[in-house]
Every structure is written in C-alpha cells, then in structure tokens.
Design a protein around this motif. Structure first.
Motif, PDB file in Angstrom:
ATOM      1  N   GLY A   1       0.879  -6.791 -10.752  1.00 38.46           N
ATOM      2  CA  GLY A   1       0.839  -5.817 -11.830  1.00 38.46           C
ATOM      3  C   GLY A   1      -0.251  -4.778 -11.696  1.00 38.46           C
ATOM      4  O   GLY A   1      -0.381  -3.894 -12.554  1.00 38.46           O
ATOM      5  N   ALA A   2      -1.042  -4.850 -10.618  1.00 37.06           N
ATOM      6  CA  ALA A   2      -2.143  -3.896 -10.454  1.00 37.06           C
ATOM      7  C   ALA A   2      -1.650  -2.521 -10.014  1.00 37.06           C
ATOM      8  O   ALA A   2      -2.318  -1.513 -10.243  1.00 37.06           O
ATOM      9  N   GLY A   3      -0.486  -2.479  -9.349  1.00 32.23           N
ATOM     10  CA  GLY A   3       0.063  -1.188  -8.929  1.00 32.23           C
ATOM     11  C   GLY A   3       0.274  -1.050  -7.431  1.00 32.23           C
ATOM     12  O   GLY A   3       0.573   0.048  -6.944  1.00 32.23           O
ATOM     13  N   LYS A   4       0.150  -2.158  -6.676  1.00 34.84           N
ATOM     14  CA  LYS A   4       0.316  -2.092  -5.209  1.00 34.84           C
ATOM     15  C   LYS A   4       1.710  -1.595  -4.825  1.00 34.84           C
ATOM     16  O   LYS A   4       1.856  -0.662  -4.031  1.00 34.84           O
ATOM     17  N   THR A   5       2.720  -2.230  -5.399  1.00 30.15           N
ATOM     18  CA  THR A   5       4.097  -1.862  -5.055  1.00 30.15           C
ATOM     19  C   THR A   5       4.410  -0.439  -5.503  1.00 30.15           C
ATOM     20  O   THR A   5       5.174   0.273  -4.839  1.00 30.15           O
ATOM     21  N   SER A   6       3.801  -0.003  -6.606  1.00 35.85           N
ATOM     22  CA  SER A   6       4.029   1.369  -7.083  1.00 35.85           C
ATOM     23  C   SER A   6       3.525   2.393  -6.072  1.00 35.85           C
ATOM     24  O   SER A   6       4.126   3.460  -5.901  1.00 35.85           O
ATOM     25  N   ILE A   7       2.421   2.083  -5.391  1.00 37.79           N
ATOM     26  CA  ILE A   7       1.902   2.986  -4.355  1.00 37.79           C
ATOM     27  C   ILE A   7       2.878   3.046  -3.184  1.00 37.79           C
ATOM     28  O   ILE A   7       3.214   4.130  -2.684  1.00 37.79           O
ATOM     29  N   LEU A   8       3.365   1.883  -2.751  1.00 37.00           N
ATOM     30  CA  LEU A   8       4.344   1.849  -1.662  1.00 37.00           C
ATOM     31  C   LEU A   8       5.631   2.566  -2.067  1.00 37.00           C
ATOM     32  O   LEU A   8       6.249   3.272  -1.261  1.00 37.00           O
ATOM     33  N   GLU A   9       6.014   2.389  -3.330  1.00 37.63           N
ATOM     34  CA  GLU A   9       7.214   3.042  -3.848  1.00 37.63           C
ATOM     35  C   GLU A   9       7.050   4.562  -3.828  1.00 37.63           C
ATOM     36  O   GLU A   9       7.988   5.296  -3.479  1.00 37.63           O
ATOM     37  N   ALA A  10       5.855   5.036  -4.179  1.00 31.21           N
ATOM     38  CA  ALA A  10       5.588   6.482  -4.176  1.00 31.21           C
ATOM     39  C   ALA A  10       5.660   7.047  -2.757  1.00 31.21           C
ATOM     40  O   ALA A  10       6.213   8.131  -2.533  1.00 31.21           O
ATOM     41  N   ILE A  11       5.114   6.313  -1.791  1.00 27.68           N
ATOM     42  CA  ILE A  11       5.162   6.754  -0.390  1.00 27.68           C
ATOM     43  C   ILE A  11       6.609   6.821   0.089  1.00 27.68           C
ATOM     44  O   ILE A  11       7.022   7.784   0.746  1.00 27.68           O
ATOM     45  N   HIS A  12       7.391   5.805  -0.260  1.00 32.43           N
ATOM     46  CA  HIS A  12       8.801   5.786   0.136  1.00 32.43           C
ATOM     47  C   HIS A  12       9.574   6.907  -0.553  1.00 32.43           C
ATOM     48  O   HIS A  12      10.427   7.562   0.066  1.00 32.43           O
ATOM     49  N   LEU A  13       9.281   7.151  -1.824  1.00 31.42           N
ATOM     50  CA  LEU A  13       9.955   8.215  -2.568  1.00 31.42           C
ATOM     51  C   LEU A  13       9.662   9.578  -1.945  1.00 31.42           C
ATOM     52  O   LEU A  13      10.535  10.449  -1.875  1.00 31.42           O
ATOM     53  N   ALA A  14       8.431   9.747  -1.453  1.00 32.40           N
ATOM     54  CA  ALA A  14       8.039  11.017  -0.839  1.00 32.40           C
ATOM     55  C   ALA A  14       8.658  11.213   0.541  1.00 32.40           C
ATOM     56  O   ALA A  14       8.579  12.302   1.108  1.00 32.40           O
ATOM     57  N   SER A  15       9.279  10.163   1.086  1.00 27.78           N
ATOM     58  CA  SER A  15       9.918  10.287   2.401  1.00 27.78           C
ATOM     59  C   SER A  15      11.435  10.153   2.333  1.00 27.78           C
ATOM     60  O   SER A  15      12.114  10.304   3.345  1.00 27.78           O
ATOM     61  N   SER A  16      11.962   9.864   1.133  1.00 28.96           N
ATOM     62  CA  SER A  16      13.407   9.647   1.027  1.00 28.96           C
ATOM     63  C   SER A  16      14.034  10.263  -0.220  1.00 28.96           C
ATOM     64  O   SER A  16      15.251  10.451  -0.275  1.00 28.96           O
ATOM     65  N   GLY A  17      13.207  10.539  -1.232  1.00 27.72           N
ATOM     66  CA  GLY A  17      13.752  11.024  -2.496  1.00 27.72           C
ATOM     67  C   GLY A  17      14.370   9.914  -3.324  1.00 27.72           C
ATOM     68  O   GLY A  17      15.021  10.170  -4.336  1.00 27.72           O
ATOM     69  N   LYS A  18      14.155   8.657  -2.884  1.00 29.75           N
ATOM     70  CA  LYS A  18      14.717   7.510  -3.596  1.00 29.75           C
ATOM     71  C   LYS A  18      13.658   6.433  -3.792  1.00 29.75           C
ATOM     72  O   LYS A  18      12.756   6.278  -2.974  1.00 29.75           O
ATOM     73  N   SER A  19      13.805   5.688  -4.880  1.00 30.61           N
ATOM     74  CA  SER A  19      12.960   4.523  -5.124  1.00 30.61           C
ATOM     75  C   SER A  19      13.640   3.287  -4.552  1.00 30.61           C
ATOM     76  O   SER A  19      14.862   3.163  -4.620  1.00 30.61           O
TER      77      SER A  19
END
Length: 358
Positions: free
Chosen positions: A33-51
């Motif tokens: 719940g600290a936000g680790k996956t959210s950071i990875l999700e943001a990086i992926h979103l910035a390279s694919s346009g998808k979550s």
C-alpha cells in the motif's frame, strides 16, 4: 527507451512525485500500500498508454481529483513523453509535445511487464499466452503488425457472415483471412524458435551455478491453431462446422504455447515459485530475441518479485539479473538487495517507498 526521470501528478496515491531513475537496474521496496506498484504502473502507462492494473483510466486519478499527469524523460535522446487525463476528455499522449497514438507510443517506448498474471502464465488461458506473444511481435515488427490488424478485421467480417448463415459471404473472406493468418503464423514460429533457443541457452548457463533440474526438463510446443498444412484448406473443410458454430473455429486466433514436463502440462508439476521463475526466464528470453531480431530493447518491469520465490530461486533471479543490459525496474515488500548484492550491479538504484513518497 529507458526513463531517466519520472514525474507523477495526481496519479493513484501520489499527489506529486519526481524520481530520477538509473538506466540500468532500479529497485523499489516498501510495505504493502505504500505505492510501489503505482510507480511501476506509471512507468508502464508512459510506455504503452495502458495500465496493467485497471482498464478504467478514469479510476487512476488520486482520490477526488479528476485528472492526472505522467511525464517520462529520456536523457539520452532528450525526448519527453507525456500521458495525461483530464475530466471529460480522452487520454492524451504526447511525444515532445506532439500528439501520438498508443500504437506509436508502444513502438517508440516498448516495455514488458511481468506481474501476478504473467508470473502464472502457464495457468492462464491460451488467449492470455497469445496476447503476451502478440504484444511483443506487434511492437517489434511492422509486417506482423499490418498482418495482425488485417487478420482481425477479416475475422470479424467472416464471423459476422457466419452468424447470419451466409455461406457465400463467409467464403468470400476466407482466402484473404488465410493469407494473413499464414503470415502471422510464420512470424510467430520464427520468433518462438529463437526464443526457445535462447531459453535453453539461458537454462544451460544458469544450471552451471544453480540446481534447476525441473526447468531444464521443460519442453515447449507451439500449437498454430489448426490441424492441417494450409490454413485456407482447413477453413474450407470446416465451413459447415463454422456455420453451425457461427464463428471461425480454427486459425491463428486459436494458437497456443504449451509448456510440458514429460508430456504433462508444467503447471501440474512445478511449484508456484518455479512457475514464477519460469515466467521470468521466458520473459528475458523474449527480450533477448527482440534485441537479436529487431534491434529493440524494451524496459523490463517486474512487480512484487520476491513473493513465492524461496532463497534458492531468488539467487537464480540475481544471476539472471547480471545478464540484463537494458533498464530493469522491479519491486518487493522488503529490502532484498543487501550491500553485498548491490556491489555486483553497476548503476543499481534503490528506492524506499513509504507513505506515498520515495
């Protein structure tokens, strides 16, 4: 294309964050719940346009905010990718302040995500494994992309004719459908043959350092999606079956990749940790093949890496990590990278994520 700096505004649990990343290995750790996956999700979103977590883009904004922004900067090229969502508007994707499509974003900044679904991909459906394969080829090969798009369009048209029991109209689409289907299948075979070769070479290398006997006994089989030689002949022979089923029952849209252990599906033999390690090794084998065949180097993103990996399989993962020459971003609840391990990896960066801060 690696991310040098990531800026996140009103995304998931983050109000405003800026993270300077290594072009090599990046490790995020912290409590659930600290936000680790959210950071990875943001990086992926910035390279694919998808979550990879949600299909609902509107749900990604923080709390009651109606918009979010993710900005990815690459210091080598000087390029800036911006993905933003404002209330009542479609997702906006820009490269150097010029609008681009999701497809162009995927081509420019490919990434490969390995998460809870892909860790257990041997347990997933054939459709899931096809999607994994198609995504890699889609962003790497123009000819594959064109044939895949054409095949999907023709398949939709033929199936529409089958639903109305119009045999002559369904037959009219068959030749072009089969032609594109054969191209797709050949591309898949050529790619998978090299992936499988890299996979076994990698296992041979890792087996010199670690005991991975179970994985070395894995056989990989590609099922193209039909039984005969030519796809057009198969489609024509099954026309009455397809009319009754109201859909095209054979073709590359039914293909699968099977992982077998002594002729038994590997999912029935391997432990969950071994399945996870198999997924990671297979992902890296695909990554190396993309580089060999298409001269592309996708960013590797691995979420919650340590879960279900015992100390032995984690050591295998570390040996694999030493071989990777592109940007890697992975996460874990605990700090699993000791100073001794850290010394092995040049340019490794560690980030402690705590209460939505890094």
């Amino acid at each position: 294309m690696p991310t040098s700096n990531l800026k996140i505004v009103n995304f998931r649990c983050f109000s405003n964050a800026s993270i300077n990343l290594s072009e090599g290995i990046n490790f995020f750790y912290g409590k659930n719940g600290a936000g680790k996956t959210s950071i990875l999700e943001a990086i992926h979103l910035a390279s694919s346009g998808k979550s990879f977590k949600s299909s609902n883009i509107n749900s990604l904004s923080k709390d009651d905010k109606k918009s979010f922004l993710i900005e990815s900067y690459n210091s080598s090229s000087g390029s800036i990718t911006t993905v933003s969502k404002n209330e009542g508007k479609a997702l906006s994707i820009k490269l150097n302040n010029k609008k681009i499509t999701k497809i162009n974003l995927l081509i420019e900044s490919p990434s490969i995500i390995t998460d809870n679904h892909t860790y257990s991909f041997t347990n997933e459906t054939p459709a899931f494994r096809r999607k994994m394969l198609d995504k890699v080829l889609f962003v790497s090969s123009l000819s594959y992309r064109e044939s895949w798009i054409q095949y999907q369009r023709l398949l939709k048209q033929r199936n529409a004719a089958l639903r109305t029991q119009d045999a002559s109209l369904a037959s009219a689409w068959s030749a072009k459908l089969a032609s594109n289907g054969e191209i797709i299948t050949k591309s898949r075979k050529d790619f998978l043959n090299l992936v499988i070769s890299n996979f076994h070479t990698l296992l041979d290398y890792l087996s010199k350092k670690h005991s991975i006997n179970q994985l070395k006994k894995i056989d990989i089989a590609f099922l193209k999606g039909w039984d005969g030689e030519g796809l057009l002949e198969e489609i024509n022979n099954r026309e009455n079956i397809d009319i009754k089923a109201k859909t095209t029952t054979k073709g590359p849209h039914k293909a699968d990749i099977q992982f077998l252990y002594k002729n038994t599906e590997a999912k029935h033999i391997l432990s969950r940790g071994e399945q996870k390690l198999l997924s990671i090794i297979w992902t890296y084998s695909q990554h190396k093949t993309i580089k060999d065949m298409f001269n592309k180097e996708p960013v590797l993103i691995l979420d919650d890496i340590k879960s279900e990996l015992d100390s032995h399989t984690f050591e295998v993962f570390l040996s694999l990590l030493e071989l990777i020459e592109t940007q890697v971003i992975f996460s874990c609840i605990e700090d699993i990278i000791s100073s001794k391990i850290e010394d092995k990896f040049k340019g490794l960066k560690k980030f402690h994520v705590e209460q939505f801060k890094t």
